[in-house]
Design an enzyme around this catalytic site. Structure first.
Site, PDB file in Angstrom:
ATOM      1  N   CYS A 130       0.896  -1.164   0.000  1.00 26.27           N
ATOM      2  CA  CYS A 130       0.000   0.000   0.000  1.00 26.27           C
ATOM      3  C   CYS A 130       0.923   1.200   0.000  1.00 26.27           C
ATOM      4  O   CYS A 130       1.513   1.525   1.032  1.00 26.27           O
ATOM      5  CB  CYS A 130      -0.898   0.003   1.233  1.00 26.27           C
ATOM      6  N   CYS A 142      -0.592   4.325   2.280  1.00 28.80           N
ATOM      7  CA  CYS A 142      -0.664   4.229   3.750  1.00 28.80           C
ATOM      8  C   CYS A 142      -0.255   2.833   4.176  1.00 28.80           C
ATOM      9  O   CYS A 142       0.921   2.488   4.061  1.00 28.80           O
ATOM     10  CB  CYS A 142      -2.028   4.656   4.282  1.00 28.80           C
ATOM     11  N   SER A 143      -1.187   2.024   4.648  1.00 35.22           N
ATOM     12  CA  SER A 143      -0.783   0.720   5.176  1.00 35.22           C
ATOM     13  C   SER A 143      -1.896  -0.305   5.027  1.00 35.22           C
ATOM     14  O   SER A 143      -2.040  -1.188   5.863  1.00 35.22           O
ATOM     15  CB  SER A 143      -0.408   0.856   6.647  1.00 35.22           C
ATOM     16  N   CYS A 144      -2.702  -0.190   3.975  1.00 32.38           N
ATOM     17  CA  CYS A 144      -3.815  -1.131   3.778  1.00 32.38           C
ATOM     18  C   CYS A 144      -3.276  -2.554   3.717  1.00 32.38           C
ATOM     19  O   CYS A 144      -2.268  -2.818   3.054  1.00 32.38           O
ATOM     20  CB  CYS A 144      -4.562  -0.802   2.499  1.00 32.38           C
TER      21      CYS A 144
END
Lengths: 119, 104, 230
Positions: free
Chosen positions: C136, C139-141
């Site tokens: 991702c 962000c941090s999906c």
């Protein structure tokens, strides 16, 4: 100076040069898990905010803060600002509560068991 | 109703996102590039609205678009066929001419 | 653009106690570049105070209870890569299950006893022709409803920046060498879908049970930075 009409946000880093990947991992501390839990409850159950609001708040951090804060520091910062904007609590209430909490830790140290532990 | 079908060639807008405080989910590195619709994911609430605490209605078709790495990075080192698949909302896409190959 | 900033930052080896006024919600001070980085330490940083304060305000206002928070933490702790490993092992041993897993991940995963909640999952099957890897960049999906919270490196600037542009070099850092004639396909989780890689079953495992196979499947192989080996 001409404006860059395809400007990218600081968080929008895909393709930029960067160093080797640090593969060291840490166990998440209880306070970090609680931030995660609070966010899940605020979005999924209470509908007080959206995941995109969380992201927007993080993306609005100054680049240096974005880089220096830890992951869940960014989260709690964004969640708190969103809840303030929404009027869930006021800045005065928050300030008073932070002082109340701070007074519980006169040595500035977390209670045992909540800091996380080894990798 | 989805405007594009699987296999269609599409190009990502190269527009300026007023950041901050806006919020978009289309990374810089694909903007302006063309790829192929890999699948239609369904329709989802608009993150650019949800970011402001609004309801994000109406739902927007979301696609997975497949790009050739060598089209995204002129100096790409790797297999000719290496790809990137990425989700892009419909309002970021235009129909692109041609089928294979692209020019940025 | 500066380079080399790791998302997890640099631990400068000491703790910095900010003594800020309580109305400063971002006590970040560029003049004092001391990142609060040591997540393992026990100093009561500003943001840890903030977490406790916000949690208590929410409880005081009757919006949540301490039990709600505890239950949510426990639910997340229960989501671990072992859940995903079981799904992978089942797919290796049951071709019909694999077909269902790729067609309808939520229903198939429910068959092995895990609820992926509202997550829209896409299962990416590795083949001799294609190796998949997930990131991702924005962000941090992450497929947290099946694999839990992502590892630090997944959220790092280095991984997010580089894996889309030089995936083979990044994989090499993880000890994964992909043959020149095999396609590497990077999946950037930008919106509502989440991704889990279905790695290839290693050679020489024909006699293994589902349980034994599951034990071979490491989290990183379901992100796609490694392959499964015996």
């Amino acid at each position: 100076m001409e404006r860059d009409f395809t400007a990218r946000g600081h968080h929008d880093m895909g393709g930029l040069p960067a160093g080797d990947i640090d593969r060291e991992e840490h166990d998440y501390a209880l306070w970090e898990k609680r931030v995660d839990a609070l966010m899940m409850i605020c979005t999924n159950r209470l509908k007080l905010m959206t995941v995109d609001q969380l992201r927007k708040g993080i993306e609005a951090l100054p680049p240096s803060a974005y880089d220096d804060m830890t992951y869940y520091e960014r989260w709690i910062s964004s969640v708190t600002n969103t809840l303030l904007e929404r009027g869930v609590f006021t800045a005065d209430e928050l300030g008073a509560k932070i002082e109340e909490v701070r007074a519980r830790y006169p040595d500035g140290v977390m209670p045992e068991g909540s800091a996380g532990g080894g990798c | 109703m989805a405007r594009f079908a699987v296999g269609d060639r599409v190009r990502v807008h190269k527009q300026f996102p007023p950041t901050p405080p806006s919020h978009i989910r289309t990374p810089y590195y694909v903007r302006g590039h063309a790829g192929i619709v890999e699948r239609i994911c369904g329709a989802f609430r608009n993150p650019e609205e949800l970011a402001f605490g609004r309801d994000g209605a109406p739902e927007i078709p979301l696609y997975r678009v497949r790009f050739r790495q060598k089209d995204l990075w002129s100096d790409y080192e790797g297999h000719e066929d290496d790809k990137i698949d990425i989700e892009i909302f419909e309002f970021w896409l235009d129909r692109a001419e041609g089928s294979e190959g692209e020019t940025a | 653009m500066s380079t080399g900033h790791d998302d997890q930052g640099h631990d400068h080896g000491h703790h910095h106690h900010h003594d800020h006024d309580h109305d400063h919600l971002h006590p970040y001070d560029p003049e004092h570049h001391h990142p609060h980085r040591a997540d393992q330490d026990d100093s009561m940083t500003y943001y840890r105070l903030m977490e406790e304060a916000v949690r208590e305000l929410m409880i005081d206002k009757g919006l949540v209870t301490a039990d709600d928070i505890r239950a949510e933490v426990e639910a997340m702790d229960a989501r671990t890569p072992a859940n995903g490993a079981l799904v992978v092992a089942r797919a290796w041993t049951d071709a019909d299950f694999k077909t269902r897993l790729i067609a309808s991940p939520k229903e198939a995963i429910a068959e092995v006893g895990h609820d992926i909640g509202p997550m829209k999952l896409i299962v990416l099957e590795n083949t001799p022709e294609v190796h998949n890897v997930v990131v991702c960049t924005l962000c941090s999906c992450y497929p947290r409803w099946i694999l839990g919270i992502p590892p630090d490196w997944y959220k790092s600037r280095s991984y997010r920046s580089r894996v889309v542009r030089e995936p083979r070099a990044v994989l090499r850092e993880f000890g994964t060498e992909i043959a020149d004639n095999r396609e590497v396909r990077v999946h950037d989780s930008t919106a509502d879908m989440r991704y889990m890689v279905l790695p290839m079953r290693p050679e020489g495992t024909d006699s293994m049970s589902e349980e034994e196979l599951a034990a071979l499947v490491h989290r990183d192989s379901m992100i796609g930075v490694t392959e499964v080996s015996v």
